[in-house]
Design an enzyme around this catalytic site. Sequence first.
Site, short mmCIF file in Angstrom:
data_model
loop_
_atom_site.label_atom_id
_atom_site.label_comp_id
_atom_site.label_asym_id
_atom_site.label_seq_id
_atom_site.Cartn_x
_atom_site.Cartn_y
_atom_site.Cartn_z
N GLN A 28 0.82 -1.22 0.00
CA GLN A 28 0.00 0.00 0.00
C GLN A 28 0.86 1.28 0.00
OE1 GLN A 28 -3.90 -0.21 2.06
NE2 GLN A 28 -2.72 -1.29 3.62
N ALA B 77 7.08 -5.25 4.72
CA ALA B 77 6.91 -5.83 6.06
C ALA B 77 6.02 -7.06 5.96
CB ALA B 77 6.25 -4.81 7.01
N TYR C 270 2.76 -9.90 15.77
CA TYR C 270 3.11 -8.88 14.77
C TYR C 270 3.75 -7.67 15.46
CZ TYR C 270 2.13 -4.86 11.69
OH TYR C 270 2.22 -3.70 10.95
#
Length: 299
Positions: A11, A68, A133
Amino acid sequence: MRILVTGKNGQVGRSIQKIVNTETKIDNNQSPNDFIFVGREELNLSSESSISHYFDNNKFDIIINCAAYTQVDRAEQEVELASQINHLAVKHLASIANKQQARLIHISTDYVFDGESIKPYLETDTPNPINAYGRTKLAGEKALQTLMPMNALVIRASWLYSEYDNNFVSTMLKLGREQDELRVVSDQMGSPTYASDLADAILEIIKHKKFRDVGQTTQIYHYSGEGEISWHEFAKEIFKIEKIECEVNPVTSQQYPTPAKRPRNTLMKKDKIVKVFNIKISNWKSSLNTFMAILKQKQ
Ligand SMILES: NC(=O)c1ccc[n+]([C@@H]2O[C@H](COP(=O)([O-])OP(=O)(O)OC[C@H]3O[C@@H](n4cnc5c(N)ncnc54)[C@H](OP(=O)(O)O)[C@@H]3O)[C@@H](O)[C@H]2O)c1
């Protein structure tokens, strides 16, 4: 200036690429910056040898790490892979940036916080991630700060959405058009961030004198849209703008269990990035409206 952007299919990576391409067109290919966008095919961050090999043959002035492992729920099962990309690769990138005397901009997350604060988080607040995460992202931040005490910058973003990839807005638009009723969590608060706004901010930062001056201590900055909402309110606003007739029922996190726990309130204070780099922050609602208008043009 040679500027590397990782995560070219993500994104933020795609949003930076879109702006750079547009600006370069306006400048009639006169842009002095030489941006190079790479994805995992060129630079696989889960492989130490791929990283070393890539940088043996390529030298940069600025590295912007937008890549990531971002699957928050899946990270609970794939901790090792998430850690490889979000922690060890960042460590490796920091040591390479040092050697190459490159500046490093790394994107991190509001999920480094536990969400229990009653005040917006400052960059100096102590992180305490509550999912795998968040732990891998925090380990990446820490490794970067240790290996690169100077010349790097970490930007923590939150609730990213864009015209690319799967994200909350695209999921809501799809489900809202298919279903009459949806249940959306109303006890997790935060600030949505339009990836294009973040991309703009990053490009502003690299043009800024304060960033260009070498020998600056590494800093963390918070960035997101302005304002605070729940996912439930966010969904309602998306449907309102798009005139989608789907009822959005609020549910608690307990009523909507997910493999990874989510922090309750990750609102972050953005004063530092505004003050240091003169970054303008849009209200989440105005950014959402801009985004929806862009989406309409594409249809
Ligand atoms: N998404 C959010 O809501 C959110 C919120 C706060 C902070 N952030 C942070 O913001 C940054 C950008 O997020 P985003 O939403 O733009 O992420 P994204 O859309 O998921 O993109 C991440 C990119 O990383 C790439 N990648 C994954 N594994 C890789 C590997 N082994 N080697 C090379 N590239 C790899 C992916 O490549 P493929 O396309 O090939 O899979 C993808 O293009 C990340 O640091 C994220 O942690 C995200």
